[in-house]
Enzyme design. Structure first.
Site, PDB file in Angstrom:
ATOM      1  N   LYS A 125       2.694 -15.137   1.235  1.00 18.88           N
ATOM      2  CA  LYS A 125       2.972 -15.963   0.053  1.00 18.88           C
ATOM      3  C   LYS A 125       4.486 -16.178   0.006  1.00 18.88           C
ATOM      4  CE  LYS A 125       0.827 -17.048  -3.301  1.00 18.88           C
ATOM      5  NZ  LYS A 125       0.386 -18.433  -3.676  1.00 18.88           N
ATOM      6  N   ASP A 159      -6.390  -7.102   3.951  1.00 18.26           N
ATOM      7  CA  ASP A 159      -7.525  -6.402   3.330  1.00 18.26           C
ATOM      8  C   ASP A 159      -8.480  -7.417   2.705  1.00 18.26           C
ATOM      9  OD1 ASP A 159      -9.035  -4.212   2.240  1.00 18.26           O
ATOM     10  OD2 ASP A 159      -8.073  -4.622   0.309  1.00 18.26           O
ATOM     11  N   ASP A 186     -12.370  -8.976   4.244  1.00 22.38           N
ATOM     12  CA  ASP A 186     -13.663  -8.913   3.554  1.00 22.38           C
ATOM     13  C   ASP A 186     -14.293 -10.305   3.491  1.00 22.38           C
ATOM     14  OD1 ASP A 186     -13.445  -6.185   3.006  1.00 22.38           O
ATOM     15  OD2 ASP A 186     -14.132  -6.414   0.932  1.00 22.38           O
ATOM     16  N   TYR A 212       0.818  -1.213   0.000  1.00 26.70           N
ATOM     17  CA  TYR A 212       0.000   0.000   0.000  1.00 26.70           C
ATOM     18  C   TYR A 212       0.856   1.269   0.000  1.00 26.70           C
ATOM     19  CZ  TYR A 212      -4.721  -1.874   0.832  1.00 26.70           C
ATOM     20  OH  TYR A 212      -5.937  -2.478   0.710  1.00 26.70           O
ATOM     21  N   ASP A 242      -3.364 -17.957  -0.130  1.00 27.87           N
ATOM     22  CA  ASP A 242      -4.420 -18.563  -0.952  1.00 27.87           C
ATOM     23  C   ASP A 242      -5.071 -19.738  -0.223  1.00 27.87           C
ATOM     24  OD1 ASP A 242      -1.982 -19.876  -1.213  1.00 27.87           O
ATOM     25  OD2 ASP A 242      -2.238 -20.377  -3.329  1.00 27.87           O
TER      26      ASP A 242
HETATM   27  C1  IPM Z   1     -10.425  -1.258   3.922  1.00 29.66           C
HETATM   28  C2  IPM Z   1     -10.648  -0.601   2.589  1.00 29.66           C
HETATM   29  C3  IPM Z   1      -9.499   0.349   2.317  1.00 29.66           C
HETATM   30  C4  IPM Z   1      -8.251  -0.476   2.197  1.00 29.66           C
HETATM   31  C5  IPM Z   1      -9.690   1.272   1.104  1.00 29.66           C
HETATM   32  C6  IPM Z   1     -10.966   2.060   1.173  1.00 29.66           C
HETATM   33  C7  IPM Z   1      -8.509   2.180   0.918  1.00 29.66           C
HETATM   34  O1  IPM Z   1     -10.813  -1.548   1.606  1.00 29.66           O
HETATM   35  O2  IPM Z   1     -10.316  -0.537   4.933  1.00 29.66           O
HETATM   36  O3  IPM Z   1     -10.386  -2.476   3.969  1.00 29.66           O
HETATM   37  O4  IPM Z   1      -7.950  -1.025   1.126  1.00 29.66           O
HETATM   38  O5  IPM Z   1      -7.528  -0.580   3.189  1.00 29.66           O
HETATM   39 MG    MG Z   2     -10.911  -3.519   2.328  1.00 28.66          MG
END
Ligand code: IPM
Ligand code: MG
Length: 350
Positions: A187, A244, A248, A137, A220
């Protein structure tokens, strides 16, 4: 001196859900000083930048920052350094909140909201510790350019020894308060920075990991195991990018990403940054139907991790569970309640 909570509602559904978190905060912690500021597209529209120095200064001077969400189609064409997301990334970097805690737990009342089988997610309670201020990042060089007539785009995945050690220590500390298991993810089979991550986490474990069992998994495989048998995990330690993605995925195991909070912590004594895991959800913004639970639970984490009010945090967490037990549901959970009504249900359960 009064403790200060800085609210940065941001964009999309951010203002709607943080308004409810604010109401809850005003009710249960009336002594808190609550301030508000702009971040993301909202700041860009007002000031031409996604985060002003003034707002950053207020964040650094506060006891905790509660963010809503940033971004949306309105700013899709904006240059990268001005994008709403840059406001959030700058805030994370400047606050040096390197350890992002993303719990994924399944409230009993919501077990059937998950797309996975009941028995796979019933009782699920895991914690992802994501490194938040380094890795791909932020690594340099990065860019889109042309060399020898060929266009290319590139980023740099880089971690230093101190960056891995400090986040690994947070994961070990958290695991000690849970079942004591940390699974570190990378990885290492294809990336040097991934191999380095594995080596450094192993070293940190030898030095700081007493009482903690450490295992390693390729990212993975972890993605696969998370949907196959998520309850095998307690704490997952991951770099910025894998954390990240996996967070999710883990969020959806619980039925709705609208339920999950996060805490980003820096060195002890510095303010933490709290945000719902869901994004700005522009498709439902302004309709008053967003689920405020993730924002309210982010407040719960702020009470616990930055404001030293564990008892209140416990009460608030229990109240969310109770409201759900009583059948309170927003649309994402298959119900009809508005954002405000959902918050009222939680306040009533308090
Ligand atoms: C998160 C989001 C952020 C990230 C974005 C909005 C920059 O996806 O907080 O998970 O990638 O960290
Ligand atoms: Mg995110």
């Amino acid at each position: 001196m009064k403790q200060t909570l800085l609210l940065l509602p941001g964009d999309g559904i951010g203002p709607e859900v943080t308004a409810e978190a604010r109401r809850v905060a005003e009710t249960i912690a009336p002594d808190l000083k609550i301030e508000e500021g702009l971040v993301g597209g909202a700041a860009l529209d007002a000031h031409g930048v996604p985060l002003t120095d003034e707002t950053l200064g207020r964040a650094l001077a506060s006891d905790a920052v509660l963010m809503g969400a940033v971004g949306g189609p309105k700013w899709a064409g904006v240059a990268r350094d001005k994008r709403p997301e840059m406001g959030l990334l700058t805030l994370r970097k400047q606050m040096d909140v390197f350890a992002n805690l993303r719990p994924a737990f399944c409230f009993p009342a919501l077990v059937d909201a998950s797309s996975l089988k009941h028995e796979v997610v019933d009782g699920l309670n895991l914690m992802i510790v994501r490194e938040l201020t380094s890795g791909v990042y932020f690594g340099q060089p990065r860019g889109i350019d042309e060399t020898s007539g060929v266009r290319r785009g590139y980023d740099t995945a880089v971690y230093t020894h101190p960056e891995i050690e400090r986040v690994a220590r947070v994961a070990f500390d958290i695991a000690r308060g849970r079942t004591g298991n940390v699974c570190s993810v990378e990885k290492s089979n294809v990336m040097d920075s991934g191999l380095f991550w594995r080596q450094e986490v192993t070293l940190a474990h030898a030095e700081f990991g007493a009482g903690v069992e450490l295992s390693h998994m390729l990212a993975d495989s972890c993605a696969m195991e998370l949907v196959r048998a998520p309850k095998q995990f307690d704490v997952i330690l991951a770099d910025n990018l894998f954390g990240d993605i996996l967070s999710d995925e883990a969020a959806m195991l619980t039925g709705s990403i609208g339920m999950l909070p996060s805490a980003s912590l820096g060195a002890p004594g510095t303010p933490g940054l709290y945000e719902p895991v869901h994004g700005s959800a522009p498709d439902i913004a302004g309709q008053g139907i967003a689920n405020p639970c993730a924002a309210i639970l982010s407040l719960e984490m702020a009470l616990r991790w930055s404001l030293g009010r564990e008892k209140l945090a416990d009460m608030l967490f229990a109240a969310v569970g109770k409201a759900l037990d009583r059948g309170a549901r927003t649309k994402d959970l298959g119900g009809e309640l508005s954002t405000r009504d959902m918050a009222d249900a939680i306040l009533a359960a308090l």
